[in-house]
Design a protein around this motif. Structure first.
Motif, mmCIF file in Angstrom:
data_model
loop_
_atom_site.group_PDB
_atom_site.id
_atom_site.type_symbol
_atom_site.label_atom_id
_atom_site.label_comp_id
_atom_site.label_asym_id
_atom_site.label_seq_id
_atom_site.Cartn_x
_atom_site.Cartn_y
_atom_site.Cartn_z
ATOM 1 N N VAL A 1 -5.531 -13.716 -17.609
ATOM 2 C CA VAL A 1 -4.127 -13.523 -17.971
ATOM 3 C C VAL A 1 -3.340 -14.796 -17.686
ATOM 4 C CG1 VAL A 1 -2.040 -12.231 -17.454
ATOM 5 C CG2 VAL A 1 -4.203 -11.061 -17.570
ATOM 6 N N PHE B 1 -7.429 -12.384 -23.678
ATOM 7 C CA PHE B 1 -7.176 -10.953 -23.566
ATOM 8 C C PHE B 1 -8.309 -10.141 -24.187
ATOM 9 C CE2 PHE B 1 -3.090 -12.004 -22.054
ATOM 10 C CZ PHE B 1 -2.570 -10.869 -21.473
ATOM 11 N N ARG B 2 -8.948 -10.700 -25.190
ATOM 12 C CA ARG B 2 -10.114 -10.023 -25.759
ATOM 13 C C ARG B 2 -11.181 -9.842 -24.684
ATOM 14 N NH1 ARG B 2 -13.606 -13.849 -29.323
ATOM 15 N NH2 ARG B 2 -14.108 -14.526 -27.246
ATOM 16 N N ARG C 1 -10.768 -10.125 -21.420
ATOM 17 C CA ARG C 1 -10.286 -9.374 -20.262
ATOM 18 C C ARG C 1 -10.610 -7.900 -20.429
ATOM 19 N NH1 ARG C 1 -5.130 -7.042 -19.504
ATOM 20 N NH2 ARG C 1 -4.645 -6.662 -17.327
ATOM 21 N N GLU C 2 -10.598 -7.445 -21.675
ATOM 22 C CA GLU C 2 -10.914 -6.039 -21.909
ATOM 23 C C GLU C 2 -12.332 -5.695 -21.462
ATOM 24 O OE1 GLU C 2 -8.910 -3.712 -22.912
ATOM 25 O OE2 GLU C 2 -7.184 -4.953 -23.380
ATOM 26 N N LEU C 3 -13.251 -6.649 -21.605
ATOM 27 C CA LEU C 3 -14.625 -6.392 -21.160
ATOM 28 C C LEU C 3 -14.632 -6.072 -19.671
ATOM 29 C CD1 LEU C 3 -16.486 -9.352 -22.906
ATOM 30 C CD2 LEU C 3 -16.392 -6.977 -23.641
#
Lengths: 184, 406, 164
Positions: free
Chosen positions: B148, B169-170, B172-174
């Protein structure tokens, strides 16, 4: 292609007359409907992150969740270009006047989504000495989203509820001096 | 709702008055930038609390001379949620969820600092498996937080727009997926308990985590390839906002911001806790202490976190995840006394100082928040820079207002 | 210039003995809180002088203020200073009692610049007035807030809630 092809099914329930305009033809409709349809599909939210929920609001805008699918990805940083304020976080006594001022600066028509438990009721901080228990004490709220913080899906549901609400909204001009009354 | 309207005639608040007063004082002392009697040379500009680039509700009252920043007065408190007072009305156990909401980008680490303090006060010792799980989730949280930080920081700088933020952010979702499977929450975990953790790792989680960790270094290289050789990015970051080592000493700067200045201050090494002494990792530092170095230290730290997690997954022992019975952590009554434990948060030293009076409720709880201390240096860093650099410098400091404002 | 951590290898007992020798009569109740913190109490009149000497101490050199915590102990208030020594990699925790009726104590901003905001916060929350502080305003609460909320006798006032 008539206008009715572009209208999602759920709005046709509210406007059954559109069902008959299947052939290429002249479309007659109300100004209300056209405005509502256009407005509900091009909402400009306000970049106004307050707290934890703002991080989920950011996530909602990025790759996996992608708020652009609902025509709302254009977050504007100035209140004068926005018509939707997503109050994403706790509002306290120091922030409340600022929030009200930003709300006043937004152009009509405008809507407010209260995102998360804090903005709705104070959330986990309800008994604090400095917390406004619910942003609806400061500005009128259209949609409340529960959760702490709400997942991006929950935010989307709130946005879709708001779209339905805008679609059912009447923009009939009112007499000078009177203010349009929000339905709902 | 009565006196709510802040009209143009409204009285300026204390911070603005202070800024105006400082201008007058400088003029009187002959240090103003008053050229040939131009009285209105310096302008006070209000930045925030709603500003797209201040990452939350930070407000800066900036005194500008043309485009140069003469003075900055940070105004905080727009997210003050009375967390320290609320501790007096909640039991030690009930207070854990509030910790997630202090530095909400790295909730797991904040919980950890609090749980460690209470454990030290009461003398509870977590089980060994729980220690390893804590390190794993803490480091996952650190990666997510740095993603972030790096993403929003580069989004503030003109050349890329939000391009890099999309990538970070893609991915971070993992990591949030992993943490969600462990704890049940994407951001607010409420996972750590006194003497252990709430749930054991679900089946198949270790392999899944290993998988993500295998991909992570390549993904980090991908982000680096986006900006590391971008001329505009370098021009806007290299040599800007330099934190000297004297500043680090004077203002208590910690975390990546201090390490970017060449200070090897990492509580995981200098005040080791949990199982960090058994793990092999480097303390990432840089030499210059400018905006670019702070960005680079964060990138390096993500790689080190991946290393730590991989080691922990290999060393993960079997056993219970909670010392004592599962109901043990619900009622905790530490003996009277006070204690402070600091912990290396992604932003620096985060700790809680707890005074106990022997009851089930904390008598006094105080946060030591890294952002609060780092933000103090802000006026000094910004003075003399251009107003556009205020954005890049504030982005590189990685401020989270939930922590600053308590 | 290299700022290194823990260059001076000393045990906590040695530090406590050093402090007891060099600050005899100033620091009271010096005790060791495992693993790496010294806790001591001192009178508020001596704070500034002791702070200066702690910072300038040739071996221990407590240079960085970590935080200032204000605690309401009922009969009196307390201002707690948590200071870090880079050379020995240890902390010292100074407890300074402040009477409730006249909650004033000297500022240490000129010794440790980091104290600035921490003291403002303690003033805001606990109402301890730091004499000589350059800019003692409220920091977290709004300018016209009434009272100091972290005091145990604080009652929630209606004028602090204009939006209910």
């Amino acid at each position: 292609m008539g206008l009715s092809d572009m209208v999602p099914d759920r709005f046709k329930v509210a406007y059954p007359k559109l069902q008959s305009f299947r052939q290429p033809n002249i479309v007659t409709t109300t100004a209300d409907f056209v405005f509502s349809w256009a407005r509900s599909n091009s909402v400009f939210p306000f970049t106004y992150g307050l707290a934890c929920c703002a991080i989920e609001m950011m996530s909602a805008g990025f790759a996996r969740w992608d708020v652009a699918r609902f025509g709302m990805e254009v977050f504007r940083p100035t209140p004068r270009q926005c018509d939707l304020m997503i109050v994403s976080g706790t509002v306290n006594e120091k922030m409340a006047p600022v929030l009200k001022r930003l709300y006043d600066q937004m152009a009509e028509p405008k809507w407010v989504i209260s995102m998360g438990a804090c903005a709705t009721s104070g959330g986990p901080f309800y008994d604090g000495y400095n917390v406004v228990n619910g942003v609806d004490k400061v500005v009128p709220v259209d949609v409340y989203i529960p959760g702490c913080p709400p997942r991006p899906e929950a935010l989307f549901q709130g946005l879709l509820e708001l779209q339905g609400k805008i679609a059912a909204y009447s923009f009939t001009p009112v007499l000078p001096g009177a203010r349009p009354v929000k339905e709902g | 709702m009565s006196d709510f309207f802040l009209t143009a005639e409204a009285e300026p608040d204390e911070a603005v008055k202070l800024a105006l007063r400082r201008i007058d004082e400088a003029q009187a002392a002959g240090q103003g930038s008053d050229v040939e009697g131009l009285r209105l040379n310096e302008v006070v500009v209000n930045m925030g609390p709603q500003h797209p680039s201040t990452h939350g509700v930070l407000r800066l009252v900036v005194t500008l001379d043309g485009e140069l920043i003469k003075d900055v007065i940070p105004v905080v408190g727009y997210l003050h949620r009375c967390k320290e007072k609320l501790a007096e009305k909640r039991t030690y156990f009930q207070y854990i969820p509030i910790l997630d909401r202090t530095e909400y980008v790295a909730g797991m680490n904040c919980e950890w600092a609090y749980v460690m303090t209470v454990e030290k006060l009461t003398g509870i010792r977590p089980t060994r498996r729980a220690e390893f799980i804590r390190v794993i989730v803490g480091e996952l949280s650190r990666i997510a937080s740095h993603l972030v930080a790096v993403g929003t920081f580069t989004a503030d700088l003109a050349p890329l727009g939000t391009a890099m933020a999309f990538y970070t952010f893609r991915d971070r979702e993992l990591i949030l997926d992993l943490l969600e499977e462990v704890s049940g929450g994407r951001m607010m975990y409420n996972y750590l308990r006194f003497g252990g953790v709430r749930y054991d790792l679900p089946s198949g989680w270790v392999e899944q985590c290993r998988d993500v960790m295998k991909r992570m270094p390549k993904l980090i290289d991908e982000y680096a390839s986006l900006v590391d050789d971008n001329a505009i990015f370098l021009q806007r970051t290299v040599g800007k906002g330099v934190i000297s080592q004297q500043d680090v000493v004077d203002y208590g700067i910690t975390g990546p911001n201090a390490r970017a200045s060449g200070v090897e201050l990492d509580l995981r090494r200098t005040r080791p806790y949990s199982v960090y002494p058994e793990l092999d990792f480097e303390v990432c530092t840089a030499q210059h202490g400018d905006v670019f170095d702070r960005y680079r230290v964060r990138m390096d730290e993500m790689r080190q976190s991946v290393r730590i997690i991989e080691q922990c997954l290999d060393m993960l022992p079997r056993g219970p995840v909670q010392s004592g019975s599962l109901r043990a952590p619900y009622v905790v009554t530490p003996p009277p006394g006070s204690c402070y434990v600091g912990q290396e948060n992604p932003r620096g030293e985060y700790g809680t100082y707890i005074v106990s009076d022997g009851s089930r409720y904390p008598y006094r709880l105080k946060y030591r928040d890294p952002c609060f201390c780092n933000l103090q240096l802000f006026p000094k860093l910004l003075r003399g820079n251009k107003i556009a650099d205020a954005v890049s410098i504030s982005g590189s400091m990685d401020l989270v207002l939930g922590g600053i404002d308590r | 210039m290299g700022l290194e951590v823990g260059t001076l290898k000393v045990t906590m007992d040695e530090i406590a003995a050093d402090l007891a020798r060099d600050f005899a009569g100033d620091l009271e109740d010096v005790r060791i809180q495992e693993p790496d913190t010294i806790v001591a109490r001192l009178a508020r009149e001596k704070l500034k002088d002791v702070a200066r000497r702690l910072k300038a101490h040739e071996d221990l050199a407590y240079e960085t203020l970590n935080f200032v915590a204000a605690v309401d102990l009922g009969a009196q208030l307390e201002s707690v200073y948590h200071v870090y020594s880079w050379r020995t990699n240890t902390w010292i925790e100074l407890h300074v009692p402040v009477p409730r009726a006249k909650a004033e104590v000297d500022t240490v901003t000129d010794v440790w610049p980091a104290a600035d905001w921490h003291e403002r916060e303690a003033w805001d929350m606990m109402g301890i007035r730091y004499l000589g502080h350059p800019d003692l305003r409220r920091i977290l609460l709004k300018d016209d807030f009434v009272g100091h909320p972290l005091r145990k006798d604080y009652v929630d006032l209606a004028e602090n809630h204009p939006h209910v």
